[in-house]
Scaffold this active site. Structure first.
Site, PDB file in Angstrom:
ATOM      1  N   HIS A  53       0.825  -1.208   0.000  1.00 34.06           N
ATOM      2  CA  HIS A  53       0.000   0.000   0.000  1.00 34.06           C
ATOM      3  C   HIS A  53       0.861   1.261   0.000  1.00 34.06           C
ATOM      4  CE1 HIS A  53      -3.676  -2.362   1.664  1.00 34.06           C
ATOM      5  NE2 HIS A  53      -3.684  -2.304   0.348  1.00 34.06           N
ATOM      6  N   HIS A  86      -0.300  -8.705   1.092  1.00 39.83           N
ATOM      7  CA  HIS A  86      -1.377  -8.813   2.092  1.00 39.83           C
ATOM      8  C   HIS A  86      -2.034 -10.182   2.142  1.00 39.83           C
ATOM      9  CE1 HIS A  86      -1.069  -4.604   0.696  1.00 39.83           C
ATOM     10  NE2 HIS A  86      -0.919  -4.430   1.990  1.00 39.83           N
ATOM     11  N   GLU A 138      -5.900  -7.750   3.795  1.00 40.75           N
ATOM     12  CA  GLU A 138      -5.335  -8.836   4.596  1.00 40.75           C
ATOM     13  C   GLU A 138      -6.440  -9.595   5.341  1.00 40.75           C
ATOM     14  OE1 GLU A 138      -2.065  -7.878   7.341  1.00 40.75           O
ATOM     15  OE2 GLU A 138      -2.799  -9.501   8.602  1.00 40.75           O
ATOM     16  N   THR A 176      -1.995  -8.068  10.947  1.00 42.81           N
ATOM     17  CA  THR A 176      -0.599  -7.868  11.355  1.00 42.81           C
ATOM     18  C   THR A 176      -0.224  -6.408  11.616  1.00 42.81           C
ATOM     19  OG1 THR A 176       0.028  -7.703   9.038  1.00 42.81           O
ATOM     20  CG2 THR A 176       0.232  -9.876  10.064  1.00 42.81           C
ATOM     21  N   CYS A 206       2.850  -7.878  13.600  1.00 39.89           N
ATOM     22  CA  CYS A 206       4.210  -8.305  13.246  1.00 39.89           C
ATOM     23  C   CYS A 206       5.272  -7.427  13.889  1.00 39.89           C
ATOM     24  CB  CYS A 206       4.365  -8.316  11.730  1.00 39.89           C
ATOM     25  SG  CYS A 206       4.566  -6.665  11.057  1.00 39.89           S
ATOM     26  N   SER A 234      -2.550   2.670   3.768  1.00 47.25           N
ATOM     27  CA  SER A 234      -1.577   1.829   4.474  1.00 47.25           C
ATOM     28  C   SER A 234      -1.940   1.781   5.948  1.00 47.25           C
ATOM     29  CB  SER A 234      -0.175   2.421   4.282  1.00 47.25           C
ATOM     30  OG  SER A 234       0.698   1.946   5.292  1.00 47.25           O
TER      31      SER A 234
HETATM   32  S1  SF4 Z   1       6.541  -7.730   7.891  1.00 51.35           S
HETATM   33 FE1  SF4 Z   1       4.607  -7.043   8.827  1.00 51.35          FE
HETATM   34  S2  SF4 Z   1       4.078  -5.097   7.835  1.00 51.35           S
HETATM   35 FE2  SF4 Z   1       5.627  -6.116   6.612  1.00 51.35          FE
HETATM   36  S3  SF4 Z   1       4.466  -7.188   5.036  1.00 51.35           S
HETATM   37 FE3  SF4 Z   1       4.895  -8.637   6.700  1.00 51.35          FE
HETATM   38  S4  SF4 Z   1       3.140  -8.535   8.034  1.00 51.35           S
HETATM   39 FE4  SF4 Z   1       3.050  -6.719   6.691  1.00 51.35          FE
END
Ligand code: SF4
Length: 344
Positions: A53, A86, A138, A176, A206, A234
């Protein structure tokens, strides 16, 4: 006298620059996947949805011959289509197969991890409460793994609406890129309602989302203004503005490019915080720092909240083809767009 004041102002103007910021491992991998696919197969290469994004990334790849589509049925028969970072629901893989498309799945491995958790808990017949933003790609992808077991919970205020079949067999999972604090509040309310609620086996928000928020939390109390570089769609970038405002920054704005900064935001401002979302190439942050420097904000101090070294290898489908063609299948870390220069 006036000159003296200007000098003093100049001396106290400063920028706090967040670290980590910008590209995460999943975005880096997804963007390099499209670049390598263009090198390998030539243009056009189709990409379902925005690969990440970020407006700049998408326009830059479009100029190189990537064609972004909303759905797989817009891709000509037999062509190559890349799935975005995603993630996609299984039905999208089936559609692509039925259309005879060659697919490369650039879903971030940390999103895939959440998909696997969803599949596992669904096969154990749990009700899964998926915390996330309605309509975000996602969430659509993850929910598609087990639609009959998953209920979306869009923030703390949505908890009142949630019903489950068996309150003793409920687990929560999440998107995430959410706000860590808001998610904990949602979980707290869910647990009030369902005391037996189980936690996910590991964090679904994440590392990149968490670290970028942590850096902003450190800086925000000292900031008169926080500039977050990122696109409006985003999720993790939008969250950074919210986190900045919640933790004491007097103002906060999201910009795609330095050109979007409104001069008046700097009125009376001494300390500007700068950061960027996980889908943002560093060249755009450079643009913001140059803009600020030209307005007297030359003193740039890093605020380091964590070190990151995670890197994912490219999707197997493209690694195989790159190897067969004698091309490198190694990832370049965040070099892609700095080399290409600013194309907007
Ligand atoms: S590391 Fe985290 S923010 Fe980056 S693409 Fe993967 S899940 Fe998305």
């Amino acid at each position: 006298m006036g000159g003296m004041t200007a000098t003093t102002d100049q001396a106290t103007k400063r920028v706090l620059l967040a670290a980590p910021r910008g590209y995460c491992a999943g975005v880096d991998r997804a963007v390099v996947t499209v670049e390598k696919a263009l090198d390998l197969y030539g243009a056009p290469v189709y990409v379902r949805k925005e690969i990440v994004h970020n407006k700049h990334v998408v326009t830059t790849l479009e100029k190189r011959g990537a064609i972004f589509v909303e759905e797989t049925d817009e891709v000509p028969e037999g062509a190559t289509v890349i799935f975005s970072a995603h993630g996609v629901a299984p039905v999208v893989h089936e559609e692509a197969k039925a259309l005879g498309l060659k697919t490369i799945d650039a879903t971030c491995p940390l999103v895939t991890k959440v998909h696997r958790e969803a599949v596992r808990f669904a096969s154990d017949d749990y009700d899964i409460l998926l915390i996330g933003h309605e309509g975000h790609e996602e969430v659509v992808g993850t929910a598609g793994e087990a639609p009959e077991h998953i209920t979306l919970v869009d923030g703390p205020d949505d908890v009142d609406n949630v019903t489950v079949r068996d309150p003793d067999k409920v687990v929560w999972l999440s998107q995430t890129t959410l706000s860590v604090d808001e998610t904990m509040e949602t979980v707290r309310r869910l647990r009030e309602k369902f005391p037996q609620l189980q936690d996910p086996p590991s964090d679904d928000i994440c590392y990149a989302t968490q670290n970028r928020q942590l850096a902003v939390k450190h800086m925000a109390p000292d900031c008169d203004l926080m500039i977050v570089v990122g696109s409006r769609n985003s999720s993790n970038s939008v969250r950074l503005v919210e986190v900045a405002l919640e933790h004491g920054s007097k103002a906060g704005h999201l910009v795609d490019y330095a050109e979007e900064i409104d001069e008046t935001w700097l009125d009376g401002v001494r300390t500007v915080g700068v950061t960027s979302g996980a889908s943002v190439p560093e060249i755009l942050v450079r643009g913001v720092l140059d803009y600020l420097s030209s307005r007297g904000f030359e003193d740039v101090r890093p605020v380091v909240a964590a070190e990151e070294s995670l890197m994912f290898s490219l999707p197997n489908e493209i690694r195989r083809d790159l190897k067969a063609a004698g091309l490198s299948d190694k990832m370049r870390h965040d070099g892609s767009f700095a080399e290409a220069g600013s194309l907007h």
